[in-house]
Design a protein around this motif. Structure first.
Motif, PDB file in Angstrom:
ATOM      1  N   VAL B  89     -14.146  -6.582   9.763  1.00 48.48           N
ATOM      2  CA  VAL B  89     -14.096  -5.123   9.920  1.00 48.48           C
ATOM      3  C   VAL B  89     -13.881  -4.487   8.550  1.00 48.48           C
ATOM      4  CG1 VAL B  89     -12.763  -3.220  10.881  1.00 48.48           C
ATOM      5  CG2 VAL B  89     -13.176  -5.262  12.238  1.00 48.48           C
ATOM      6  N   LYS B  90     -14.677  -3.483   8.251  1.00 47.87           N
ATOM      7  CA  LYS B  90     -14.483  -2.780   6.982  1.00 47.87           C
ATOM      8  C   LYS B  90     -13.869  -1.418   7.268  1.00 47.87           C
ATOM      9  CE  LYS B  90     -16.378  -2.043   2.509  1.00 47.87           C
ATOM     10  NZ  LYS B  90     -15.088  -1.404   2.232  1.00 47.87           N
ATOM     11  N   THR B  91     -12.740  -1.134   6.633  1.00 49.09           N
ATOM     12  CA  THR B  91     -12.051   0.128   6.911  1.00 49.09           C
ATOM     13  C   THR B  91     -12.592   1.235   6.012  1.00 49.09           C
ATOM     14  OG1 THR B  91     -10.338  -0.648   5.426  1.00 49.09           O
ATOM     15  CG2 THR B  91      -9.902  -0.811   7.780  1.00 49.09           C
ATOM     16  N   SER B  92     -12.371   2.465   6.447  1.00 49.44           N
ATOM     17  CA  SER B  92     -12.861   3.610   5.676  1.00 49.44           C
ATOM     18  C   SER B  92     -11.877   3.935   4.558  1.00 49.44           C
ATOM     19  CB  SER B  92     -13.019   4.813   6.588  1.00 49.44           C
ATOM     20  OG  SER B  92     -11.757   5.183   7.090  1.00 49.44           O
ATOM     21  N   LYS B  93     -12.342   4.761   3.619  1.00 47.68           N
ATOM     22  CA  LYS B  93     -11.486   5.133   2.486  1.00 47.68           C
ATOM     23  C   LYS B  93     -10.245   5.878   2.954  1.00 47.68           C
ATOM     24  CE  LYS B  93     -13.622   3.768  -1.307  1.00 47.68           C
ATOM     25  NZ  LYS B  93     -13.058   2.744  -2.131  1.00 47.68           N
ATOM     26  N   ARG B  94     -10.392   6.679   3.970  1.00 45.36           N
ATOM     27  CA  ARG B  94      -9.222   7.434   4.430  1.00 45.36           C
ATOM     28  C   ARG B  94      -8.143   6.479   4.939  1.00 45.36           C
ATOM     29  NH1 ARG B  94      -7.711  12.582   5.743  1.00 45.36           N
ATOM     30  NH2 ARG B  94      -6.037  12.725   7.262  1.00 45.36           N
ATOM     31  N   VAL B  95      -8.567   5.490   5.701  1.00 44.84           N
ATOM     32  CA  VAL B  95      -7.601   4.511   6.204  1.00 44.84           C
ATOM     33  C   VAL B  95      -6.948   3.793   5.027  1.00 44.84           C
ATOM     34  CG1 VAL B  95      -7.352   2.389   7.518  1.00 44.84           C
ATOM     35  CG2 VAL B  95      -8.826   4.197   8.373  1.00 44.84           C
ATOM     36  N   ASP B  96      -7.785   3.380   4.064  1.00 52.09           N
ATOM     37  CA  ASP B  96      -7.250   2.663   2.906  1.00 52.09           C
ATOM     38  C   ASP B  96      -6.214   3.501   2.168  1.00 52.09           C
ATOM     39  OD1 ASP B  96      -8.884   0.622   3.504  1.00 52.09           O
ATOM     40  OD2 ASP B  96     -10.250   0.848   1.818  1.00 52.09           O
ATOM     41  N   TYR B  97      -6.531   4.774   1.955  1.00 53.58           N
ATOM     42  CA  TYR B  97      -5.613   5.621   1.190  1.00 53.58           C
ATOM     43  C   TYR B  97      -4.332   5.882   1.972  1.00 53.58           C
ATOM     44  CZ  TYR B  97      -9.133   6.612  -2.421  1.00 53.58           C
ATOM     45  OH  TYR B  97     -10.025   6.515  -3.440  1.00 53.58           O
ATOM     46  N   MET B  98      -4.491   6.056   3.280  1.00 50.62           N
ATOM     47  CA  MET B  98      -3.286   6.237   4.100  1.00 50.62           C
ATOM     48  C   MET B  98      -2.405   4.994   4.006  1.00 50.62           C
ATOM     49  SD  MET B  98      -4.948   8.020   7.467  1.00 50.62           S
ATOM     50  CE  MET B  98      -3.542   8.137   8.550  1.00 50.62           C
ATOM     51  N   ARG B  99      -3.054   3.846   4.013  1.00 44.80           N
ATOM     52  CA  ARG B  99      -2.291   2.599   3.907  1.00 44.80           C
ATOM     53  C   ARG B  99      -1.586   2.511   2.562  1.00 44.80           C
ATOM     54  NH1 ARG B  99      -6.230  -1.793   6.926  1.00 44.80           N
ATOM     55  NH2 ARG B  99      -5.574  -1.172   9.000  1.00 44.80           N
ATOM     56  N   ILE B 100      -2.298   2.906   1.507  1.00 42.92           N
ATOM     57  CA  ILE B 100      -1.680   2.839   0.178  1.00 42.92           C
ATOM     58  C   ILE B 100      -0.438   3.731   0.138  1.00 42.92           C
ATOM     59  CG2 ILE B 100      -1.990   3.537  -2.231  1.00 42.92           C
ATOM     60  CD1 ILE B 100      -4.755   2.374  -2.137  1.00 42.92           C
ATOM     61  N   ILE B 101      -0.557   4.934   0.697  1.00 45.08           N
ATOM     62  CA  ILE B 101       0.585   5.857   0.688  1.00 45.08           C
ATOM     63  C   ILE B 101       1.797   5.190   1.342  1.00 45.08           C
ATOM     64  CG2 ILE B 101       1.464   8.013   1.664  1.00 45.08           C
ATOM     65  CD1 ILE B 101      -1.415   9.117   1.349  1.00 45.08           C
ATOM     66  N   LEU B 102       1.575   4.581   2.519  1.00 44.74           N
ATOM     67  CA  LEU B 102       2.704   4.000   3.245  1.00 44.74           C
ATOM     68  C   LEU B 102       3.223   2.741   2.569  1.00 44.74           C
ATOM     69  CD1 LEU B 102       1.390   4.804   6.730  1.00 44.74           C
ATOM     70  CD2 LEU B 102       3.559   5.558   5.793  1.00 44.74           C
ATOM     71  N   MET B 103       2.310   1.924   2.050  1.00 43.01           N
ATOM     72  CA  MET B 103       2.776   0.696   1.409  1.00 43.01           C
ATOM     73  C   MET B 103       3.554   1.007   0.138  1.00 43.01           C
ATOM     74  SD  MET B 103      -0.110  -2.212   2.036  1.00 43.01           S
ATOM     75  CE  MET B 103      -1.493  -1.372   1.345  1.00 43.01           C
ATOM     76  N   GLU B 104       3.131   2.033  -0.597  1.00 39.77           N
ATOM     77  CA  GLU B 104       3.857   2.363  -1.820  1.00 39.77           C
ATOM     78  C   GLU B 104       5.199   3.014  -1.507  1.00 39.77           C
ATOM     79  OE1 GLU B 104       3.104   1.143  -4.738  1.00 39.77           O
ATOM     80  OE2 GLU B 104       1.363   0.266  -3.761  1.00 39.77           O
ATOM     81  N   LEU B 105       5.250   3.808  -0.433  1.00 36.09           N
ATOM     82  CA  LEU B 105       6.547   4.350  -0.018  1.00 36.09           C
ATOM     83  C   LEU B 105       7.483   3.197   0.345  1.00 36.09           C
ATOM     84  CD1 LEU B 105       5.532   7.404   2.196  1.00 36.09           C
ATOM     85  CD2 LEU B 105       6.669   7.483  -0.006  1.00 36.09           C
ATOM     86  N   ALA B 106       6.927   2.193   1.026  1.00 31.66           N
ATOM     87  CA  ALA B 106       7.746   1.042   1.402  1.00 31.66           C
ATOM     88  C   ALA B 106       8.222   0.297   0.160  1.00 31.66           C
ATOM     89  CB  ALA B 106       6.950   0.105   2.303  1.00 31.66           C
ATOM     90  N   ARG B 107       7.349   0.198  -0.828  1.00 34.13           N
ATOM     91  CA  ARG B 107       7.748  -0.488  -2.057  1.00 34.13           C
ATOM     92  C   ARG B 107       8.882   0.278  -2.740  1.00 34.13           C
ATOM     93  NH1 ARG B 107       4.462  -3.834  -3.634  1.00 34.13           N
ATOM     94  NH2 ARG B 107       2.677  -2.615  -3.003  1.00 34.13           N
ATOM     95  N   ILE B 108       8.777   1.603  -2.725  1.00 29.34           N
ATOM     96  CA  ILE B 108       9.833   2.409  -3.347  1.00 29.34           C
ATOM     97  C   ILE B 108      11.178   2.131  -2.668  1.00 29.34           C
ATOM     98  CG2 ILE B 108      10.689   4.759  -3.650  1.00 29.34           C
ATOM     99  CD1 ILE B 108       7.746   5.616  -4.036  1.00 29.34           C
ATOM    100  N   THR B 109      11.191   2.137  -1.323  1.00 28.48           N
ATOM    101  CA  THR B 109      12.473   1.906  -0.639  1.00 28.48           C
ATOM    102  C   THR B 109      12.987   0.498  -0.919  1.00 28.48           C
ATOM    103  OG1 THR B 109      11.315   1.244   1.361  1.00 28.48           O
ATOM    104  CG2 THR B 109      12.064   3.495   1.254  1.00 28.48           C
ATOM    105  N   ASP B 110      12.076  -0.462  -0.911  1.00 29.33           N
ATOM    106  CA  ASP B 110      12.478  -1.845  -1.166  1.00 29.33           C
ATOM    107  C   ASP B 110      13.153  -1.955  -2.530  1.00 29.33           C
ATOM    108  OD1 ASP B 110      11.928  -4.792  -2.012  1.00 29.33           O
ATOM    109  OD2 ASP B 110      11.505  -4.749   0.119  1.00 29.33           O
ATOM    110  N   HIS B 111      12.516  -1.377  -3.540  1.00 26.02           N
ATOM    111  CA  HIS B 111      13.065  -1.455  -4.893  1.00 26.02           C
ATOM    112  C   HIS B 111      14.350  -0.641  -5.028  1.00 26.02           C
ATOM    113  CE1 HIS B 111       9.692  -3.720  -5.859  1.00 26.02           C
ATOM    114  NE2 HIS B 111       9.038  -2.958  -6.701  1.00 26.02           N
ATOM    115  N   LEU B 112      14.387   0.511  -4.345  1.00 23.80           N
ATOM    116  CA  LEU B 112      15.598   1.339  -4.417  1.00 23.80           C
ATOM    117  C   LEU B 112      16.797   0.571  -3.880  1.00 23.80           C
ATOM    118  CD1 LEU B 112      14.721   4.964  -3.253  1.00 23.80           C
ATOM    119  CD2 LEU B 112      15.479   4.254  -5.497  1.00 23.80           C
ATOM    120  N   VAL B 113      16.597  -0.081  -2.733  1.00 23.19           N
ATOM    121  CA  VAL B 113      17.701  -0.827  -2.132  1.00 23.19           C
ATOM    122  C   VAL B 113      18.122  -1.947  -3.067  1.00 23.19           C
ATOM    123  CG1 VAL B 113      18.355  -2.310  -0.227  1.00 23.19           C
ATOM    124  CG2 VAL B 113      17.068  -0.259   0.218  1.00 23.19           C
TER     125      VAL B 113
END
Lengths: 164, 391
Positions: B89-113
């Motif tokens: 399955v190939k995802t669309s750019k919108r899905v990819d960008y939404m994923r990036i937003i959430l994954m980077e937010l998760a990375r921020i919290t991980d590093h903050l903790v």
């Protein structure tokens, strides 16, 4: 780094010991005979053209219907060329022994212990081969396919209709 | 080890406030100096790999939440990407960008903790409490997006269950505006603090070569001077559309690990900002009716939708035979999924490459010769998460 280059080099060095090659998967993979697994991994790590210096993953797998049911899967990574490689080796249930690669990769130590813990694969010359995640007095290897997920004698729970 | 010396054996853990999770270290001490250490792990082993062999693909996402529970969205979305790779399955750019937003937010919290806990273990509780407010804001964003906070079960194969709501976008913007001030203050508290530097520089060092041999990935490897990042080496989810810097350290000690994480937070902030600004229009999921649950209204009113809903949840769908290895850059390293499918309703074999499990092996080597208080700082700077360690 081209696939054909790796295939050539590997066949030149271990011709008859390479049992299977798969170029259709996401990662180029080879199945090699279990007695030479250490030499193959060492060659891939130390040969100056190969340079697979990073062991990404090591895990076991159990195919109960095959002649050689237990398998060990190694994922290697050449970080400079960004090339991944999958090496597999298969062994029997009665004689589940392969050589350790913990002398080549310190990271293999716990991954092999985990594989032993769950599949009962014995890694010969491993510095400290004992259970790691399960309790030490456990007398079976839970990830083998014959062990059910839940206690089959229980009558109060019927999961047949719930996608299990 | 000198057999004639009267060494002290000390149990650090399994439930010790400084281990930040349930795992044990048996330390052999000569006075305050560490002679040897041995880890005992497996206290919260939950047999996820065995369970995964008995669950349809749809039901495995909640298991991945509980690996690295400080950054669950990365695990969830990484798992969906693995399944998508298997299905082609190939995802669309919108899905990819939404994923990036959430994954980077998760990375921020991980590093903050992780970084604030290094502060706690060196005696500075203030920073921890302060940045936890920001983590809370990210959890509110998760809540807007997925409905859950800690174990998010976020996204679906093919995209997301719903689009970002206006409230979610507003919350992300607020977070992006607010976090830099907090980070500046947090850095003012620790980064050039003489006491903190004395406590962390040269503590628990590892060379780049040893780190590679020990299978280090993520910030811990980069702190040792090796610039390996899955987002750059094998870009997934359209990470190659963005420009960002990979910070590297030199000594591989606790201070370098702290600094690398701190810089990665800044880079992640930029990534979130860029992805949000350039978020393409379009649908929030791609069309994979065999894996993407139909809309709830239709399930209640249309036969066809009800059948698909049932089939997806119960795993009565066709899955191709094959094997894939997919890895994503998790909060603390390369999180890999090795999936073997025999065409059945459940995976034939699913193995999680958990970064924490692999690099935690190096702990005795890193603390040997140091003092007890340094060992505690080293552990918190390695970001070992018990859930991921034991799977």
């Amino acid at each position: 780094m081209e696939n054909s280059f790796i295939i050539d080099k590997l066949y030149k060095a271990f011709g008859q010991d390479i049992l299977r090659m798969d170029t259709t998967s996401d990662i180029l993979s080879f199945t090699v005979a279990s007695p030479v697994i250490h030499e193959v991994i060492q060659f891939l790590k130390e040969d100056e053209n190969m340079n697979f210096i990073f062991l990404t993953d090591l895990c076991g797998v159990h195919y109960p219907d095959r002649g050689l049911p237990l398998g060990v899967v190694y994922h290697l990574h050449n970080l400079r060329e960004n090339k991944r490689l999958r090496i597999k080796t298969f062994i029997t249930l009665n004689h589940p022994k392969v050589a350790t690669v913990a002398d080549l990769f310190s990271s293999a130590n716990w991954m092999e212990r985990e594989t032993y813990d769950f599949y009962g694969i014995i890694f010969e010359c491993h510095p400290n081969l004992k259970r790691i995640l399960n309790v030490e007095y456990m007398d079976f290897f839970p990830m083998r396919k014959e062990y059910p997920l839940e206690d089959p004698t229980r009558e109060d729970k019927d999961d047949r209709y719930f996608g299990r | 080890m000198d057999e004639t010396k009267p060494y002290t054996t000390l149990n650090l853990g399994p439930t010790h406030p400084a281990t930040h999770g349930i795992f044990q270290n048996v330390l052999t001490l000569d006075g305050e100096q560490i002679v040897d250490a041995e880890q005992t792990i497996g206290y919260i082993h939950r047999a996820f790999e065995k369970i995964a062999e008995h669950r349809p693909y749809y039901q495995i996402t909640p298991l991945t939440d509980r690996l690295n529970y400080c950054s669950s969205p990365i695990n969830n979305l990484g798992w969906h990407m693995t399944v998508e790779k298997l299905l082609g399955v190939k995802t669309s750019k919108r899905v990819d960008y939404m994923r990036i937003i959430l994954m980077e937010l998760a990375r921020i919290t991980d590093h903050l903790v992780c970084n604030s806990v290094i502060g706690v273990d060196s005696g500075a509780l203030t920073g921890f409490i302060y940045v936890f407010q920001e983590r809370e804001k990210v959890y509110e964003i998760y809540e807007e997006v997925s409905g859950a906070r800690l174990t998010t079960n976020m996204g679906r194969v093919g995209g997301f269950e719903r689009d970002f709501s206006l409230k979610a976008v507003k919350k992300i913007h607020e977070f992006l505006d607010h976090l830099p001030n907090v980070l500046h203050e947090f850095e003012k508290l620790l980064l050039r603090n003489r006491i903190f530097m004395d406590r962390t520089i040269g503590v628990g060092p590892i060379s780049g070569e040893r780190a590679l041999n020990y299978g280090f990935t993520g910030p811990n490897l980069r702190a040792a001077g090796v610039d390996y990042d899955v987002r750059v080496m094998s870009p997934y989810s359209s990470y190659n559309d963005f420009e960002f810097t990979i910070p590297v350290g030199a000594q591989g000690d606790t201070y370098d690990r702290f600094c690398v994480r701190q810089e990665e937070i800044w880079q992640s902030l930029n990534l979130v900002r860029n992805a949000l600004e350039n978020l393409p229009e379009g649908n929030f999921h791609v069309d994979v009716p065999q894996f993407y649950l139909p809309p709830k209204e239709e399930v209640y009113s249309k036969m066809e939708a009800l059948i698909w809903h049932f089939k997806i949840v119960m795993g009565e769908i066709e899955v191709p035979v094959g094997e894939v290895f997919h890895s994503v850059e998790g909060g603390n390293g390369e999180l890999g999924f090795y999936l073997i499918s025999d065409g059945g309703r459940t995976p034939f074999r699913l193995h999680f490459r958990r970064p924490g499990f692999i690099y935690y092996q190096a702990y005795p080597e890193m603390i040997r010769g140091g003092v007890l208080s340094d060992a505690i700082l080293t552990m918190s700077s390695m970001n070992v998460i018990a859930g991921e360690l034991d799977a």
